[in-house]
Design a protein around this motif. Sequence first.
Motif, PDB file in Angstrom:
ATOM      1  N   GLU A 164       0.845  -1.187   0.000  1.00  0.00           N
ATOM      2  CA  GLU A 164       0.000   0.000   0.000  1.00  0.00           C
ATOM      3  C   GLU A 164       0.887   1.246   0.000  1.00  0.00           C
ATOM      4  O   GLU A 164       1.983   1.222   0.581  1.00  0.00           O
ATOM      5  CB  GLU A 164      -0.900   0.017   1.223  1.00  0.00           C
ATOM      6  N   PRO A 165       0.440   2.341  -0.633  1.00  0.00           N
ATOM      7  CA  PRO A 165       1.231   3.580  -0.606  1.00  0.00           C
ATOM      8  C   PRO A 165       1.602   4.013   0.814  1.00  0.00           C
ATOM      9  O   PRO A 165       2.710   4.512   1.040  1.00  0.00           O
ATOM     10  CB  PRO A 165       0.303   4.598  -1.277  1.00  0.00           C
ATOM     11  N   GLU A 166       0.689   3.808   1.776  1.00  0.00           N
ATOM     12  CA  GLU A 166       0.981   4.208   3.144  1.00  0.00           C
ATOM     13  C   GLU A 166       2.147   3.416   3.724  1.00  0.00           C
ATOM     14  O   GLU A 166       2.960   3.957   4.486  1.00  0.00           O
ATOM     15  CB  GLU A 166      -0.254   4.036   4.029  1.00  0.00           C
ATOM     16  N   ASN A 218       0.900   9.165   8.066  1.00  0.00           N
ATOM     17  CA  ASN A 218       1.558   9.988   7.044  1.00  0.00           C
ATOM     18  C   ASN A 218       0.658  10.289   5.859  1.00  0.00           C
ATOM     19  O   ASN A 218       0.936  11.200   5.090  1.00  0.00           O
ATOM     20  CB  ASN A 218       2.816   9.270   6.532  1.00  0.00           C
ATOM     21  N   LEU A 219      -0.411   9.521   5.714  1.00  0.00           N
ATOM     22  CA  LEU A 219      -1.267   9.634   4.545  1.00  0.00           C
ATOM     23  C   LEU A 219      -2.720   9.578   4.964  1.00  0.00           C
ATOM     24  O   LEU A 219      -3.104   8.741   5.785  1.00  0.00           O
ATOM     25  CB  LEU A 219      -0.968   8.479   3.576  1.00  0.00           C
ATOM     26  N   CYS A 220      -3.522  10.466   4.402  1.00  0.00           N
ATOM     27  CA  CYS A 220      -4.968  10.428   4.629  1.00  0.00           C
ATOM     28  C   CYS A 220      -5.596   9.638   3.489  1.00  0.00           C
ATOM     29  O   CYS A 220      -5.700  10.132   2.366  1.00  0.00           O
ATOM     30  CB  CYS A 220      -5.548  11.842   4.693  1.00  0.00           C
ATOM     31  N   GLN A 221      -5.976   8.404   3.777  1.00  0.00           N
ATOM     32  CA  GLN A 221      -6.580   7.536   2.776  1.00  0.00           C
ATOM     33  C   GLN A 221      -8.097   7.667   2.861  1.00  0.00           C
ATOM     34  O   GLN A 221      -8.714   7.234   3.824  1.00  0.00           O
ATOM     35  CB  GLN A 221      -6.146   6.087   2.999  1.00  0.00           C
ATOM     36  N   ILE A 222      -8.694   8.271   1.841  1.00  0.00           N
ATOM     37  CA  ILE A 222     -10.127   8.524   1.832  1.00  0.00           C
ATOM     38  C   ILE A 222     -10.856   7.248   1.416  1.00  0.00           C
ATOM     39  O   ILE A 222     -10.745   6.808   0.271  1.00  0.00           O
ATOM     40  CB  ILE A 222     -10.487   9.677   0.880  1.00  0.00           C
ATOM     41  N   LEU A 250     -12.980  14.646   0.788  1.00  0.00           N
ATOM     42  CA  LEU A 250     -12.322  14.782   2.084  1.00  0.00           C
ATOM     43  C   LEU A 250     -13.334  15.118   3.173  1.00  0.00           C
ATOM     44  O   LEU A 250     -13.327  14.521   4.262  1.00  0.00           O
ATOM     45  CB  LEU A 250     -11.241  15.856   2.016  1.00  0.00           C
ATOM     46  N   THR A 251     -14.223  16.054   2.895  1.00  0.00           N
ATOM     47  CA  THR A 251     -15.235  16.456   3.880  1.00  0.00           C
ATOM     48  C   THR A 251     -16.178  15.297   4.190  1.00  0.00           C
ATOM     49  O   THR A 251     -16.482  15.017   5.366  1.00  0.00           O
ATOM     50  CB  THR A 251     -16.031  17.661   3.366  1.00  0.00           C
ATOM     51  N   ARG A 252     -16.643  14.603   3.164  1.00  0.00           N
ATOM     52  CA  ARG A 252     -17.542  13.463   3.371  1.00  0.00           C
ATOM     53  C   ARG A 252     -16.879  12.376   4.201  1.00  0.00           C
ATOM     54  O   ARG A 252     -17.515  11.764   5.072  1.00  0.00           O
ATOM     55  CB  ARG A 252     -17.983  12.887   2.025  1.00  0.00           C
ATOM     56  N   TYR A 253     -15.610  12.134   3.941  1.00  0.00           N
ATOM     57  CA  TYR A 253     -14.895  11.089   4.672  1.00  0.00           C
ATOM     58  C   TYR A 253     -14.786  11.442   6.155  1.00  0.00           C
ATOM     59  O   TYR A 253     -15.069  10.608   7.023  1.00  0.00           O
ATOM     60  CB  TYR A 253     -13.510  10.888   4.067  1.00  0.00           C
ATOM     61  N   PHE A 254     -14.395  12.674   6.460  1.00  0.00           N
ATOM     62  CA  PHE A 254     -14.246  13.077   7.854  1.00  0.00           C
ATOM     63  C   PHE A 254     -15.590  13.029   8.579  1.00  0.00           C
ATOM     64  O   PHE A 254     -15.670  12.595   9.735  1.00  0.00           O
ATOM     65  CB  PHE A 254     -13.641  14.480   7.928  1.00  0.00           C
ATOM     66  N   VAL A 255     -16.654  13.486   7.924  1.00  0.00           N
ATOM     67  CA  VAL A 255     -17.978  13.473   8.547  1.00  0.00           C
ATOM     68  C   VAL A 255     -18.444  12.037   8.787  1.00  0.00           C
ATOM     69  O   VAL A 255     -18.961  11.697   9.861  1.00  0.00           O
ATOM     70  CB  VAL A 255     -18.994  14.235   7.679  1.00  0.00           C
ATOM     71  N   SER A 256     -18.246  11.155   7.789  1.00  0.00           N
ATOM     72  CA  SER A 256     -18.716   9.772   7.918  1.00  0.00           C
ATOM     73  C   SER A 256     -17.959   9.017   9.005  1.00  0.00           C
ATOM     74  O   SER A 256     -18.523   8.112   9.633  1.00  0.00           O
ATOM     75  CB  SER A 256     -18.559   9.044   6.575  1.00  0.00           C
ATOM     76  N   GLN A 257     -16.697   9.370   9.244  1.00  0.00           N
ATOM     77  CA  GLN A 257     -15.879   8.678  10.244  1.00  0.00           C
ATOM     78  C   GLN A 257     -15.808   9.421  11.574  1.00  0.00           C
ATOM     79  O   GLN A 257     -15.147   8.953  12.500  1.00  0.00           O
ATOM     80  CB  GLN A 257     -14.451   8.479   9.702  1.00  0.00           C
ATOM     81  N   ASN A 258     -16.476  10.594  11.643  1.00  0.00           N
ATOM     82  CA  ASN A 258     -16.427  11.425  12.853  1.00  0.00           C
ATOM     83  C   ASN A 258     -14.976  11.735  13.238  1.00  0.00           C
ATOM     84  O   ASN A 258     -14.555  11.570  14.386  1.00  0.00           O
ATOM     85  CB  ASN A 258     -17.146  10.736  14.014  1.00  0.00           C
ATOM     86  N   LEU A 259     -14.213  12.182  12.243  1.00  0.00           N
ATOM     87  CA  LEU A 259     -12.798  12.485  12.417  1.00  0.00           C
ATOM     88  C   LEU A 259     -12.553  13.984  12.411  1.00  0.00           C
ATOM     89  O   LEU A 259     -13.285  14.755  11.786  1.00  0.00           O
ATOM     90  CB  LEU A 259     -11.968  11.846  11.297  1.00  0.00           C
ATOM     91  N   GLN A 311      -4.969  10.157  -0.498  1.00  0.00           N
ATOM     92  CA  GLN A 311      -5.172   9.066  -1.448  1.00  0.00           C
ATOM     93  C   GLN A 311      -6.659   8.971  -1.705  1.00  0.00           C
ATOM     94  O   GLN A 311      -7.437   8.642  -0.812  1.00  0.00           O
ATOM     95  CB  GLN A 311      -4.636   7.746  -0.896  1.00  0.00           C
ATOM     96  N   VAL A 312      -7.069   9.262  -2.923  1.00  0.00           N
ATOM     97  CA  VAL A 312      -8.488   9.304  -3.255  1.00  0.00           C
ATOM     98  C   VAL A 312      -9.011   7.892  -3.481  1.00  0.00           C
ATOM     99  O   VAL A 312      -8.238   6.963  -3.707  1.00  0.00           O
ATOM    100  CB  VAL A 312      -8.744  10.180  -4.500  1.00  0.00           C
ATOM    101  N   PRO A 313     -10.335   7.700  -3.417  1.00  0.00           N
ATOM    102  CA  PRO A 313     -10.892   6.348  -3.523  1.00  0.00           C
ATOM    103  C   PRO A 313     -10.565   5.690  -4.854  1.00  0.00           C
ATOM    104  O   PRO A 313     -10.620   6.305  -5.905  1.00  0.00           O
ATOM    105  CB  PRO A 313     -12.405   6.586  -3.402  1.00  0.00           C
ATOM    106  N   ARG A 314     -10.201   4.414  -4.775  1.00  0.00           N
ATOM    107  CA  ARG A 314     -10.031   3.586  -5.947  1.00  0.00           C
ATOM    108  C   ARG A 314     -10.205   2.151  -5.493  1.00  0.00           C
ATOM    109  O   ARG A 314     -10.071   1.836  -4.329  1.00  0.00           O
ATOM    110  CB  ARG A 314      -8.678   3.788  -6.629  1.00  0.00           C
ATOM    111  N   SER A 315     -10.506   1.273  -6.453  1.00  0.00           N
ATOM    112  CA  SER A 315     -10.729  -0.122  -6.064  1.00  0.00           C
ATOM    113  C   SER A 315     -10.460  -1.023  -7.253  1.00  0.00           C
ATOM    114  O   SER A 315     -11.186  -0.990  -8.240  1.00  0.00           O
ATOM    115  CB  SER A 315     -12.156  -0.321  -5.571  1.00  0.00           C
TER     116      SER A 315
END
Length: 279
Positions: free
Chosen positions: A174-176, A207-211, A229-238, A250-254
């Motif tokens: 993983e990049p992280e 070191n990395l914010c993985q969304i 970024l905003t949606r991720y923080f709100v959904s995780q209560n971060l 790191q933006v979403p990918r799969s």
Amino acid sequence: AHICAGLELEEEIPHPSSNGMFDGVRYFSCPPFRALFCYLHDCSKDSRFDELPVQEVKQFFGPNESRAIEGRVDAPKYLSPQFIGRGRGIQGNRNSCYLDATLYAMFAFNNTMDFLLSSSVEGEVKQGIQQKLRECVVNPLREEGFVGAQHMGDLRDLMSKSSSLEGLQDEEKEPEEFLNVLFSDIFNIKPLLSFRDGATNEISHVNLCQILLERDPLSATMPNTQDLLTRYFVSQNLFFHTQPELLLLQVPRSGKDFKVYDTVLTSTELQLGGLCGGV
């Protein structure tokens, strides 16, 4: 000497199958008990594919070598033709796609991470890693738009000598994981980010914010970095525990064939005020 072929099987078989490794060397990756190595002359074409035309490979990604460039090379200000097309970028080496993409994002067109190339490091091996990264990866990438696979292999071999992370030489990570090795093990830099859990107040350092997000089924618009970024923080209560001086996202990918989003628009500025939790 006989030429051998590595085959990925449709179904699992017992020994001597593997997961893509042979005699301690990884040639490709697949699920356990699904890889088989045999002589090429013992192989025959699957009759199901007799009607498919055979495509001859006429052009490889590029030469295996690229020259080392000493000194300092600034990131280019414009995307010129020499950076576009086949045979450009960082050539893969032993499952290095995660490493290639991360280094390209960090150094190809910005100078933000250049402090790594000139900071003081202790030890001959770590100094060698810094020199290899600067002269054989970053500088030729910026000046000529290409880095050969041999340099990437040499860089991974050197990094494995300064880290306890197994498989750094030939396995996909993983990049992280790569950033943790680069920042902590080699350059002795404290984690760039501090997060606070809004429910437990627990502090974590990364070191990395993985969304990590699922696609929003109610949204018909193309997402941008700020929205994700905003949606991720709100959904995780971060929240950010401390305001970051440097933010790696790191933006979403799969997967290789399926992406959470086909395209993510880059936000030229990020508003972090509401994510800092009173910092």
